[in-house]
Write a protein that holds these residues in place. Structure first.
Motif, PDB file in Angstrom:
ATOM      1  N   UNK A 119      68.726 -11.055  26.575  1.00  0.00           N
ATOM      2  CA  UNK A 119      67.315 -11.407  26.371  1.00  0.00           C
ATOM      3  C   UNK A 119      66.876 -12.567  27.264  1.00  0.00           C
ATOM      4  N   UNK A 120      65.646 -12.484  27.753  1.00  0.00           N
ATOM      5  CA  UNK A 120      65.061 -13.528  28.578  1.00  0.00           C
ATOM      6  C   UNK A 120      63.952 -14.223  27.792  1.00  0.00           C
ATOM      7  N   UNK A 121      63.603 -15.425  28.229  1.00  0.00           N
ATOM      8  CA  UNK A 121      62.465 -16.098  27.628  1.00  0.00           C
ATOM      9  C   UNK A 121      61.202 -15.333  27.994  1.00  0.00           C
ATOM     10  N   UNK A 122      60.271 -15.294  27.082  1.00  0.00           N
ATOM     11  CA  UNK A 122      59.013 -14.611  27.342  1.00  0.00           C
ATOM     12  C   UNK A 122      58.209 -15.427  28.341  1.00  0.00           C
ATOM     13  N   UNK A 123      57.675 -14.766  29.349  1.00  0.00           N
ATOM     14  CA  UNK A 123      56.885 -15.448  30.363  1.00  0.00           C
ATOM     15  C   UNK A 123      55.417 -15.392  30.001  1.00  0.00           C
ATOM     16  N   UNK A 124      54.703 -16.407  30.433  1.00  0.00           N
ATOM     17  CA  UNK A 124      53.279 -16.467  30.172  1.00  0.00           C
ATOM     18  C   UNK A 124      52.573 -15.316  30.891  1.00  0.00           C
ATOM     19  N   UNK A 125      51.686 -14.653  30.190  1.00  0.00           N
ATOM     20  CA  UNK A 125      50.927 -13.560  30.776  1.00  0.00           C
ATOM     21  C   UNK A 125      51.612 -12.211  30.694  1.00  0.00           C
ATOM     22  N   UNK A 126      52.873 -12.166  30.280  1.00  0.00           N
ATOM     23  CA  UNK A 126      53.599 -10.908  30.152  1.00  0.00           C
ATOM     24  C   UNK A 126      53.751 -10.611  28.667  1.00  0.00           C
ATOM     25  N   UNK A 127      53.271  -9.488  28.228  1.00  0.00           N
ATOM     26  CA  UNK A 127      53.382  -9.061  26.836  1.00  0.00           C
ATOM     27  C   UNK A 127      52.875 -10.130  25.879  1.00  0.00           C
ATOM     28  N   UNK A 128      51.654 -10.599  26.117  1.00  0.00           N
ATOM     29  CA  UNK A 128      51.033 -11.582  25.236  1.00  0.00           C
ATOM     30  C   UNK A 128      50.456 -10.829  24.037  1.00  0.00           C
ATOM     31  N   UNK A 129      51.129 -10.890  22.899  1.00  0.00           N
ATOM     32  CA  UNK A 129      50.625 -10.227  21.706  1.00  0.00           C
ATOM     33  C   UNK A 129      51.190 -10.899  20.469  1.00  0.00           C
ATOM     34  N   UNK A 130      50.507 -10.674  19.354  1.00  0.00           N
ATOM     35  CA  UNK A 130      51.002 -11.187  18.082  1.00  0.00           C
ATOM     36  C   UNK A 130      50.512 -10.288  16.950  1.00  0.00           C
ATOM     37  N   UNK A 131      51.293 -10.210  15.859  1.00  0.00           N
ATOM     38  CA  UNK A 131      50.906  -9.372  14.727  1.00  0.00           C
ATOM     39  C   UNK A 131      49.979 -10.125  13.778  1.00  0.00           C
ATOM     40  N   UNK A 132      49.192  -9.361  13.027  1.00  0.00           N
ATOM     41  CA  UNK A 132      48.306  -9.922  12.012  1.00  0.00           C
ATOM     42  C   UNK A 132      48.470  -9.084  10.752  1.00  0.00           C
ATOM     43  N   UNK A 133      48.831  -9.745   9.650  1.00  0.00           N
ATOM     44  CA  UNK A 133      48.916  -9.046   8.365  1.00  0.00           C
ATOM     45  C   UNK A 133      47.777  -9.500   7.474  1.00  0.00           C
ATOM     46  N   UNK A 134      47.539  -8.783   6.419  1.00  0.00           N
ATOM     47  CA  UNK A 134      46.506  -9.134   5.434  1.00  0.00           C
ATOM     48  C   UNK A 134      45.150  -9.325   6.099  1.00  0.00           C
ATOM     49  N   UNK A 135      44.684  -8.294   6.770  1.00  0.00           N
ATOM     50  CA  UNK A 135      43.419  -8.387   7.487  1.00  0.00           C
ATOM     51  C   UNK A 135      42.261  -7.980   6.596  1.00  0.00           C
ATOM     52  N   UNK A 136      41.090  -8.487   6.930  1.00  0.00           N
ATOM     53  CA  UNK A 136      39.838  -8.105   6.279  1.00  0.00           C
ATOM     54  C   UNK A 136      38.872  -7.683   7.372  1.00  0.00           C
ATOM     55  N   UNK A 137      38.126  -6.627   7.117  1.00  0.00           N
ATOM     56  CA  UNK A 137      37.173  -6.117   8.098  1.00  0.00           C
ATOM     57  C   UNK A 137      35.764  -6.129   7.525  1.00  0.00           C
ATOM     58  N   UNK A 138      34.789  -6.436   8.373  1.00  0.00           N
ATOM     59  CA  UNK A 138      33.376  -6.356   8.014  1.00  0.00           C
ATOM     60  C   UNK A 138      32.653  -5.629   9.127  1.00  0.00           C
ATOM     61  N   UNK A 139      31.776  -4.735   8.738  1.00  0.00           N
ATOM     62  CA  UNK A 139      30.990  -3.990   9.717  1.00  0.00           C
ATOM     63  C   UNK A 139      29.714  -4.757  10.026  1.00  0.00           C
ATOM     64  N   UNK A 140      29.409  -4.946  11.309  1.00  0.00           N
ATOM     65  CA  UNK A 140      28.184  -5.636  11.717  1.00  0.00           C
ATOM     66  C   UNK A 140      27.113  -4.624  12.088  1.00  0.00           C
ATOM     67  N   UNK A 141      27.488  -3.673  12.934  1.00  0.00           N
ATOM     68  CA  UNK A 141      26.571  -2.630  13.372  1.00  0.00           C
ATOM     69  C   UNK A 141      27.375  -1.356  13.582  1.00  0.00           C
TER      70      UNK A 141
END
Length: 172
Positions: A63-85
């Motif tokens: 494994x290598x250290x993650x580099x900036x700009x490569x595979x920049x992502x993160x998970x989000x749990x317990x989301x709430x959604x609201x419809x605007x339009x």
């Protein structure tokens, strides 16, 4: 992951150490626990794949250290959604707040989301929702039908239905 004495540290020991570190350092508490725990799971999976490669399977490199700009992502749990339009909605991301996004699918599909992954691709942020799988549609008639593949008619069924599918081109 390995300690200096070549002793393996499991994922649950790492999570316990993360909890202790969050209690000690305020800057670590400012980040989302979900993101930090997912990073530990990713690290554990990377090392597991590396050590399985030593058994002749060849699954992954060290494994290598993650580099900036490569595979920049993160998970989000317990989301709430609201419809605007019709085209826009907002999603609540813990530690960040309400974030507006453009909806590309039916609202009923997005509304059933249970988690998401936020990623940065080509300078643009994207969000992908995890939704439960659609229920399987099964025929419950129990009836059988014969199918014949032909030259003039692509498919002919025993009940008289003729289906004409596009032909292959010379290159295909």
């Amino acid at each position: 992951m390995w300690r200096p004495g070549m002793k393996s540290i499991g994922i649950y020991e790492q999570k316990r150490q993360l909890t202790e570190a969050r209690a000690e350092f305020g800057w670590l508490r400012e980040g989302s626990t979900v993101v930090q725990q997912q990073a530990l799971f990713d690290l554990d999976r990377a090392f597991s794949n590396f050590f399985d490669a030593g058994k002749g399977r060849g699954r992954a490199r060290y494994p290598k250290f993650r580099r900036r700009g490569i595979d920049e992502s993160f998970p989000v749990r317990d989301i709430s959604l609201k419809r605007i339009s019709r085209r826009h909605a907002t999603v609540y991301i813990p530690k960040l707040g309400w974030v507006r996004f453009r909806a590309h699918r039916e609202w009923s599909h997005d509304e059933s989301a249970i988690s998401a992954r936020v990623s940065l691709n080509n300078g643009h942020w994207h969000i992908a929702f995890t939704t439960p799988p659609a229920p399987k549609i099964e025929a419950k008639t129990g009836a059988a039908v014969g199918i014949d593949r032909g030259v003039n008619n692509t498919i002919a069924t025993a009940d008289g239905q003729l289906l004409h599918m596009p032909c292959f081109t010379a290159g295909e």
